[in-house]
Design an enzyme around this catalytic site. Structure first.
Site, PDB file in Angstrom:
ATOM      1  N   ASP A  46      13.717  -3.292  14.400  1.00 30.65           N
ATOM      2  CA  ASP A  46      14.645  -2.382  13.707  1.00 30.65           C
ATOM      3  C   ASP A  46      14.065  -0.973  13.737  1.00 30.65           C
ATOM      4  OD1 ASP A  46      16.849  -1.537  12.291  1.00 30.65           O
ATOM      5  OD2 ASP A  46      16.147  -2.256  10.350  1.00 30.65           O
TER       6      ASP A  46
ATOM      7  N   GLU B 252       0.841  -1.195   0.000  1.00 29.47           N
ATOM      8  CA  GLU B 252       0.000   0.000   0.000  1.00 29.47           C
ATOM      9  C   GLU B 252       0.876   1.245   0.000  1.00 29.47           C
ATOM     10  OE1 GLU B 252      -3.184   2.041   3.162  1.00 29.47           O
ATOM     11  OE2 GLU B 252      -1.971   0.297   3.727  1.00 29.47           O
ATOM     12  N   TRP B 253       0.498   2.225  -0.810  1.00 27.56           N
ATOM     13  CA  TRP B 253       1.158   3.533  -0.763  1.00 27.56           C
ATOM     14  C   TRP B 253       0.477   4.379   0.302  1.00 27.56           C
ATOM     15  CZ3 TRP B 253       5.398   6.021  -2.403  1.00 27.56           C
ATOM     16  CH2 TRP B 253       5.421   7.413  -2.274  1.00 27.56           C
ATOM     17  N   ILE B 254       1.273   4.917   1.232  1.00 24.77           N
ATOM     18  CA  ILE B 254       0.749   5.772   2.294  1.00 24.77           C
ATOM     19  C   ILE B 254       1.401   7.142   2.164  1.00 24.77           C
ATOM     20  CG2 ILE B 254       0.581   6.138   4.785  1.00 24.77           C
ATOM     21  CD1 ILE B 254       0.606   3.120   5.145  1.00 24.77           C
TER      22      ILE B 254
END
Length: 288
Positions: A195, A93-95
């Protein structure tokens, strides 16, 4: 590359018109792209000559974090498990990144994520920290896991490539042998991002925090928090908000450098001697 991206989109059943393909910053390890089709925008990472579980580990980590319902992560649409030197992709998904202050939400959400626990420490599959392979197994004691799969692993890598030798090697071996003196044996085994530095979280335009690029494990939540303090990138009141919902142990300031040592060893083994003085200072303070 455009042909490979189009072939990858077919794997998520998107054969609509590709409107835009733009390279974006996404770290030094992968090539990353913003890809917009008639259906939706995507964030696509591409790499080659990587292990077959390279993108699988990231995708599974995102899935586990999402399942907690505690904090947002990008949806994963597809990942490749490459064989040999072929290209591999992770489609997500592009956020849209925002600029709101998410310190209250981030601290609260991460604390709730850390309330999701396991009966054992570690993780049953290998992951990655940066570009380094991170072996994992399940262990009944946190001290056993941290010794065998974190410190010993970096010691072996460092001695093999020459970043750890001489007095540094002697001190690290001594600390490893005495690790029970410095960290708890059986803290709560929290689900950890693994991380979590400043580049691995973002804020949406609505001010919602989002975690990205996990290297998950189950372990002492203080291990996660110690890394957030190592290189910055977190709001000033982040820890205060976190502590409201999941209190840090009283000896946190004593254990923090031991936990930061692992990440400094990783950076030493990836980037070189610029991280050596910090490693040496921690080792000298704890084992002389």
């Amino acid at each position: 590359m455009e042909l490979f991206i189009r072939e990858t989109l077919e794997k998520v059943n998107d054969t609509s018109t590709v409107r835009s393909i733009k390279p974006v910053s996404g770290g030094d390890i992968n090539q990353s792209f913003y890809v917009e089709t008639d259906r939706r925008p995507y964030f696509i990472k591409i790499n080659e000559k990587v292990a077959s579980h390279f993108f699988q580990a990231e995708a599974e980590g995102l899935r586990l974090i999402k399942e907690t319902g505690a904090i947002r992560v990008p949806d994963v649409y597809h990942y490749d498990c490459p064989d040999g030197d072929e290209k591999a992709a992770l489609v997500m998904e592009w956020i849209e990144n925002g600029s709101s202050d998410a310190s209250r939400s981030l601290g609260k959400s991460l604390a709730h994520m850390h309330q999701h626990t396991s009966e054992e420490y570690g993780y049953g599959k290998p992951t990655f920290v940066g570009e380094l392979n991170q072996p994992n197994e399940w262990c009944p004691a946190w001290t056993e896991y941290y010794r065998r799969y974190r410190l010993v692993g970096q010691l072996e890598t460092g001695t093999a490539i020459g970043t750890i030798s001489g007095l540094r090697e002697e001190r690290l071996k001594k600390l490893i042998d005495r690790i029970e003196e410095f960290i708890p044996e059986n803290p709560k085994a929290s689900l950890l991002h693994g991380d979590l530095w400043g580049g691995n979280w973002m804020t949406t335009r609505d001010g919602e925090p989002v975690l990205i690029d996990p290297s998950i494990l189950y372990g002492d939540h203080a291990f996660e928090l110690a890394f957030t303090e190592l290189f910055g990138g977190f709001p000033a009141n982040f820890l205060d908000q976190y502590n409201t919902y999941f209190e840090l142990p009283e000896d946190y300031q004593d254990t923090k450098p031991i936990y930061q040592l692992f990440y400094l060893l990783v950076h030493l083994n990836i980037f070189g001697e610029m991280y050596g003085p910090q490693v040496d200072r921690i080792l000298k303070n704890y084992v002389g």
